[in-house]
Design an enzyme around this catalytic site. Structure first.
Site, PDB file in Angstrom:
ATOM      1  N   ARG A 244       0.841  -1.191   0.000  1.00  0.00           N
ATOM      2  CA  ARG A 244       0.000   0.000   0.000  1.00  0.00           C
ATOM      3  C   ARG A 244       0.884   1.252   0.000  1.00  0.00           C
ATOM      4  O   ARG A 244       2.006   1.220   0.491  1.00  0.00           O
ATOM      5  CB  ARG A 244      -0.895   0.021   1.237  1.00  0.00           C
ATOM      6  CG  ARG A 244      -1.896  -1.129   1.312  1.00  0.00           C
ATOM      7  CD  ARG A 244      -2.595  -1.133   2.651  1.00  0.00           C
ATOM      8  NE  ARG A 244      -1.637  -1.358   3.738  1.00  0.00           N
ATOM      9  CZ  ARG A 244      -1.871  -1.059   5.020  1.00  0.00           C
ATOM     10  NH1 ARG A 244      -3.016  -0.495   5.366  1.00  0.00           N
ATOM     11  NH2 ARG A 244      -0.965  -1.309   5.939  1.00  0.00           N
TER      12      ARG A 244
ATOM     13  N   ASP B 204      -2.316   1.760  -5.047  1.00  0.00           N
ATOM     14  CA  ASP B 204      -3.422   2.151  -4.178  1.00  0.00           C
ATOM     15  C   ASP B 204      -4.668   1.378  -4.605  1.00  0.00           C
ATOM     16  O   ASP B 204      -5.284   1.687  -5.626  1.00  0.00           O
ATOM     17  CB  ASP B 204      -3.649   3.658  -4.285  1.00  0.00           C
ATOM     18  CG  ASP B 204      -4.675   4.152  -3.264  1.00  0.00           C
ATOM     19  OD1 ASP B 204      -5.306   3.302  -2.598  1.00  0.00           O
ATOM     20  OD2 ASP B 204      -4.837   5.379  -3.135  1.00  0.00           O
TER      21      ASP B 204
ATOM     22  N   LYS C 127      -7.440   1.403  -3.334  1.00  0.00           N
ATOM     23  CA  LYS C 127      -8.675   2.152  -3.116  1.00  0.00           C
ATOM     24  C   LYS C 127      -9.045   2.970  -4.344  1.00  0.00           C
ATOM     25  O   LYS C 127     -10.048   3.689  -4.343  1.00  0.00           O
ATOM     26  CB  LYS C 127      -8.533   3.056  -1.890  1.00  0.00           C
ATOM     27  CG  LYS C 127      -8.381   2.283  -0.580  1.00  0.00           C
ATOM     28  CD  LYS C 127      -8.271   3.228   0.602  1.00  0.00           C
ATOM     29  CE  LYS C 127      -8.129   2.436   1.910  1.00  0.00           C
ATOM     30  NZ  LYS C 127      -8.010   3.336   3.089  1.00  0.00           N
TER      31      LYS C 127
ATOM     32  N   GLY D  47      -4.730 -12.191   2.389  1.00  0.00           N
ATOM     33  CA  GLY D  47      -5.033 -12.516   3.780  1.00  0.00           C
ATOM     34  C   GLY D  47      -6.040 -11.597   4.422  1.00  0.00           C
ATOM     35  O   GLY D  47      -5.987 -11.352   5.630  1.00  0.00           O
TER      36      GLY D  47
ATOM     37  N   GLY E 129      -8.815 -12.280  15.305  1.00  0.00           N
ATOM     38  CA  GLY E 129      -8.038 -13.206  16.116  1.00  0.00           C
ATOM     39  C   GLY E 129      -6.572 -13.158  15.766  1.00  0.00           C
ATOM     40  O   GLY E 129      -6.164 -12.504  14.807  1.00  0.00           O
ATOM     41  N   HIS E 130      -5.780 -13.850  16.563  1.00  0.00           N
ATOM     42  CA  HIS E 130      -4.360 -14.001  16.318  1.00  0.00           C
ATOM     43  C   HIS E 130      -3.986 -15.465  16.513  1.00  0.00           C
ATOM     44  O   HIS E 130      -4.814 -16.285  16.899  1.00  0.00           O
ATOM     45  CB  HIS E 130      -3.542 -13.106  17.252  1.00  0.00           C
ATOM     46  CG  HIS E 130      -3.612 -11.657  16.890  1.00  0.00           C
ATOM     47  ND1 HIS E 130      -3.045 -11.138  15.754  1.00  0.00           N
ATOM     48  CD2 HIS E 130      -4.203 -10.603  17.531  1.00  0.00           C
ATOM     49  CE1 HIS E 130      -3.266  -9.840  15.693  1.00  0.00           C
ATOM     50  NE2 HIS E 130      -3.967  -9.492  16.748  1.00  0.00           N
ATOM     51  N   ASP E 131      -2.729 -15.777  16.269  1.00  0.00           N
ATOM     52  CA  ASP E 131      -2.219 -17.134  16.382  1.00  0.00           C
ATOM     53  C   ASP E 131      -2.729 -17.842  17.644  1.00  0.00           C
ATOM     54  O   ASP E 131      -3.217 -18.969  17.580  1.00  0.00           O
ATOM     55  CB  ASP E 131      -0.686 -17.079  16.378  1.00  0.00           C
ATOM     56  CG  ASP E 131      -0.027 -18.445  16.449  1.00  0.00           C
ATOM     57  OD1 ASP E 131       0.498 -18.907  15.425  1.00  0.00           O
ATOM     58  OD2 ASP E 131      -0.011 -19.043  17.548  1.00  0.00           O
ATOM     59  N   ILE E 132      -2.626 -17.177  18.788  1.00  0.00           N
ATOM     60  CA  ILE E 132      -2.997 -17.803  20.057  1.00  0.00           C
ATOM     61  C   ILE E 132      -4.477 -18.196  20.080  1.00  0.00           C
ATOM     62  O   ILE E 132      -4.853 -19.220  20.654  1.00  0.00           O
ATOM     63  CB  ILE E 132      -2.650 -16.873  21.247  1.00  0.00           C
ATOM     64  CG1 ILE E 132      -2.746 -17.632  22.565  1.00  0.00           C
ATOM     65  CG2 ILE E 132      -3.502 -15.614  21.238  1.00  0.00           C
ATOM     66  CD1 ILE E 132      -2.210 -16.849  23.751  1.00  0.00           C
TER      67      ILE E 132
ATOM     68  N   TYR F 114      -6.364 -19.011  17.403  1.00  0.00           N
ATOM     69  CA  TYR F 114      -6.609 -20.142  16.507  1.00  0.00           C
ATOM     70  C   TYR F 114      -6.115 -21.441  17.137  1.00  0.00           C
ATOM     71  O   TYR F 114      -6.745 -22.488  16.994  1.00  0.00           O
ATOM     72  CB  TYR F 114      -5.927 -19.899  15.155  1.00  0.00           C
ATOM     73  CG  TYR F 114      -6.194 -18.518  14.603  1.00  0.00           C
ATOM     74  CD1 TYR F 114      -7.477 -17.959  14.669  1.00  0.00           C
ATOM     75  CD2 TYR F 114      -5.181 -17.743  14.046  1.00  0.00           C
ATOM     76  CE1 TYR F 114      -7.730 -16.687  14.192  1.00  0.00           C
ATOM     77  CE2 TYR F 114      -5.425 -16.475  13.564  1.00  0.00           C
ATOM     78  CZ  TYR F 114      -6.695 -15.939  13.647  1.00  0.00           C
ATOM     79  OH  TYR F 114      -6.939 -14.679  13.180  1.00  0.00           O
TER      80      TYR F 114
ATOM     81  N   ASP G 102       0.298 -19.117  12.637  1.00  0.00           N
ATOM     82  CA  ASP G 102       0.674 -18.226  11.534  1.00  0.00           C
ATOM     83  C   ASP G 102       1.480 -18.933  10.454  1.00  0.00           C
ATOM     84  O   ASP G 102       1.204 -18.778   9.264  1.00  0.00           O
ATOM     85  CB  ASP G 102       1.496 -17.049  12.065  1.00  0.00           C
ATOM     86  CG  ASP G 102       0.634 -15.987  12.724  1.00  0.00           C
ATOM     87  OD1 ASP G 102      -0.590 -16.043  12.566  1.00  0.00           O
ATOM     88  OD2 ASP G 102       1.195 -15.104  13.397  1.00  0.00           O
TER      89      ASP G 102
END
Length: 379
Positions: free
Chosen positions: A39, A61, A63, A84, A126-129, A131, A157
């Site tokens: 970006r 960009d 957008k 992702g 969420g994050h790795d922990i 999941y 991850d």
């Protein structure tokens, strides 16, 4: 000319954090031509010099209609796109799978999320922990007397995320080359981390995996499969599960008259074993134990820090790590191939470093690039 078994494969990576860049790293390490889309806001931000290696960078960009159009032109000439975003976001940006495949029928679209494209939690953050917690992995980690701790962010991850996204994309590309039709790959970290527990769930089904956390053979509860502190406050890892290794461990520590090797797996002896091993290892520094066990098949290894591992004799001989031009170590591409060896990874591009080169390959002239740059569509 690009080296590696994936030479000739073209991938577009819509920038992200963690698993998607790792997937891009793996594919580019193996020879794919991966273009990462950054970006405009990232233009002055230093990226991760290892996680970002190997790919070219185009700043666009997304957008703006012109920015999306340029990236679509790149996708039209590619084998796969990986992204992702949360489910539906890429479609709203203009990267709807069906529309993309109307132009490029063989296109594979790899979508990386935490909870997947479908299901009640699909839109949840969420994050790795998180999941790992949802898939049963976290609940199996750690000791019984302390809360579960995540193993860095390796299992969600990277192992259950980016690595399985790479496997899925390659499988779908192979199928597209056979059938002529691309498809979407729904890679969810809850699915991937659960899959990495295949052996555990198999043992659970057979009744050989304990339901109580911290009591399995891999949890450190057994004195011959754990770590010990040494005289210099370093540690050694002991994995002497099988009887021959256990006998060698006891003998090298000088404990043959103290520990009955025939009762290795008898839990009533474990406190005694642990105390004897702990006292023995505490008497000498870590590296001395490393030298003493270097030629002994007892499954004893010094616990090295990330700073130390690149200088390990074996890893150095195998060139498991390579060094950047400024001398910093980074993991080398893996695995290794006899007929199509991989090349040393190219340094990470700065965001936008390859914008002009990529656009020129797409047939965009310098006269056309200038107004796009002036309006901030590309950078």
């Amino acid at each position: 000319m690009t080296a590696g078994p994936l030479a000739g494969l073209r991938i577009v990576e819509l920038g992200g954090m963690g698993p998607v860049p790792f997937c891009g790293l793996v594919l580019s390490d193996l020879g794919a031509d991966v273009v990462r889309i950054h970006r405009p806001a990232e233009i002055d931000r230093p990226g991760n010099p290892v996680l970002g290696r190997g790919r070219r960078s185009l700043v666009a960009d997304l957008k703006t209609a012109d920015g999306v159009m340029l990236v679509k032109r790149l996708i039209d000439r590619s084998d796969a796109m990986i992204e992702g975003f949360r489910p539906g976001v890429a479609d709203r940006l203009g990267f709807d799978s069906d529309a993309l495949r109307a132009v490029n029928p063989r296109l594979v679209v790899g979508r990386m999320t935490g909870y997947g494209q479908t299901g009640p939690a699909a839109q949840r953050a969420g994050h790795d922990i998180n999941y790992l917690a949802a898939s049963g992995v976290l609940g199996a980690l750690g000791t019984a007397d302390a809360p579960p701790l995540p193993p860095l962010n390796l299992l969600g991850d990277f192992g259950g995320g980016g690595m399985l996204l790479a496997v899925g994309v390659l499988a779908a590309v192979l199928q597209a080359r056979i059938s002529g039709a691309g498809q979407d790959v729904d890679a969810a970290m809850v699915d991937g981390s659960a899959l990495m527990m295949a052996m555990t769930y198999g043992m659970l089904a057979r009744g050989t995996w304990p339901r109580e956390r911290g009591t399995s053979m891999f949890s450190g509860v057994r004195p011959y499969y754990t770590t010990y502190r040494c005289a210099d406050q370093g540690f050694v890892a002991v994995g002497a599960s099988e009887p021959p290794f256990f006998r060698a461990l006891v003998a090298e520590l000088g404990l043959s008259d103290v520990i009955d090797v025939a009762r290795q797996t008898d839990p009533s002896t474990w406190d005694h074993q642990r105390t004897a091993f702990a006292n023995a290892f505490a008497a000498r520094p870590r590296d001395e134990w490393g030298r003493r066990f270097a030629d002994v098949d007892a499954c004893v290894t010094p616990v090295l820090s990330p700073d130390e591992a690149p200088d390990d004799v074996h890893l150095a001989a195998r060139k498991t790590f390579v060094r950047t031009t400024d001398g910093h170590p980074q993991p080398a591409p893996a695995p290794r191939f006899s007929a199509t060896p991989t090349a040393a990874p190219r340094p990470a591009s700065s965001p936008g470093e390859d914008t002009d080169a990529v656009l020129t390959e797409l047939g965009v002239t310098a006269e056309e690039i200038a107004p796009l740059r002036a309006t901030g569509v590309v950078a």
